[in-house]
Write an enzyme that holds these catalytic residues in place. Structure first.
Site, PDB file in Angstrom:
ATOM      1  N   GLU A  71      18.934  13.118  17.121  1.00  0.00           N
ATOM      2  CA  GLU A  71      19.269  14.534  17.030  1.00  0.00           C
ATOM      3  C   GLU A  71      18.016  15.392  17.137  1.00  0.00           C
ATOM      4  O   GLU A  71      16.893  14.897  17.068  1.00  0.00           O
ATOM      5  CB  GLU A  71      20.000  14.805  15.717  1.00  0.00           C
ATOM      6  N   CYS A 117      23.034  10.892  22.518  1.00  0.00           N
ATOM      7  CA  CYS A 117      23.861   9.894  21.849  1.00  0.00           C
ATOM      8  C   CYS A 117      23.236   8.500  21.968  1.00  0.00           C
ATOM      9  O   CYS A 117      22.446   8.223  22.862  1.00  0.00           O
ATOM     10  CB  CYS A 117      25.244   9.852  22.475  1.00  0.00           C
ATOM     11  N   GLU A 163      24.680   5.746  22.928  1.00  0.00           N
ATOM     12  CA  GLU A 163      25.084   5.045  24.146  1.00  0.00           C
ATOM     13  C   GLU A 163      24.178   5.424  25.312  1.00  0.00           C
ATOM     14  O   GLU A 163      23.740   4.559  26.091  1.00  0.00           O
ATOM     15  CB  GLU A 163      26.542   5.376  24.502  1.00  0.00           C
ATOM     16  N   CYS A 203      31.635   9.625  23.219  1.00  0.00           N
ATOM     17  CA  CYS A 203      32.001  10.944  23.745  1.00  0.00           C
ATOM     18  C   CYS A 203      32.193  10.866  25.257  1.00  0.00           C
ATOM     19  O   CYS A 203      31.841   9.880  25.907  1.00  0.00           O
ATOM     20  CB  CYS A 203      30.934  11.973  23.381  1.00  0.00           C
ATOM     21  N   CYS A 212      29.038  10.139  27.437  1.00  0.00           N
ATOM     22  CA  CYS A 212      28.608   8.736  27.396  1.00  0.00           C
ATOM     23  C   CYS A 212      29.549   7.839  28.190  1.00  0.00           C
ATOM     24  O   CYS A 212      29.115   6.907  28.858  1.00  0.00           O
ATOM     25  CB  CYS A 212      28.496   8.258  25.960  1.00  0.00           C
TER      26      CYS A 212
HETATM   27 ZN   LIG Z   1      27.955  10.433  23.645  1.00  0.00          ZN
END
Ligand SMILES: [Zn+2]
Length: 133
Positions: free
Chosen positions: A48, A57, A59, A88, A91
């Site tokens: 983050e 993310c 992934e 998400c 990804c």
């Molecule tokens: Zn993601």
């Protein structure tokens, strides 16, 4: 084909790497693990940022690490979260660039969850074949 031992190892790798997630804002650590063609496992965590939109993310972290290492084909994906959350949309699309309808194992902090596939998560996806080159 991914055998049971590979599946277990991949899930354990996702669960273990999750501890390295940098999540001071969401407090939602995610670990991802990719199985490559030679049996190598490449991991990633979510990272983050105080400028929230710059967060990446787990992934996609794993995918960029795999490509940087010279890999181009993903055989299976494991994602570990607090509650077996699903990747998400971004990804799913990025994974699809380097994987067919591969197994995706979604597990919670205790290793329980569900098995699905990438095409189940992202049906009718856009792919390199649509560019016609
Ligand atoms: Zn993601």
């Amino acid at each position: 084909m991914v055998n049971e031992e590979q599946r277990t190892t991949l899930i354990e790798a996702a669960m273990a790497i999750r501890e390295r997630a940098y999540v001071p804002y969401s407090h939602y650590p995610v670990g991802a693990a990719l199985l490559m063609e030679d049996g190598t496992i490449i991991t990633g965590v979510n990272v983050e940022n105080s400028s929230y939109g710059l967060t990446i993310c787990a992934e996609r972290t794993a995918v960029t690490r795999a490509i940087t290492a010279g890999y181009r084909k993903i055989l299976a994906v494991a994602v570990a979260t607090d509650n077996a959350g699903s990747p998400c949309g971004a990804c799913r699309q990025v994974l699809t660039e380097f994987a067919g309808d591969v197994p995706v194992y979604l597990v919670d902090a205790t290793g329980n969850g569900r098995d699905t596939t990438l095409h189940t998560l992202l049906p009718d996806h856009f792919g390199p074949e649509h560019l016609g080159s």
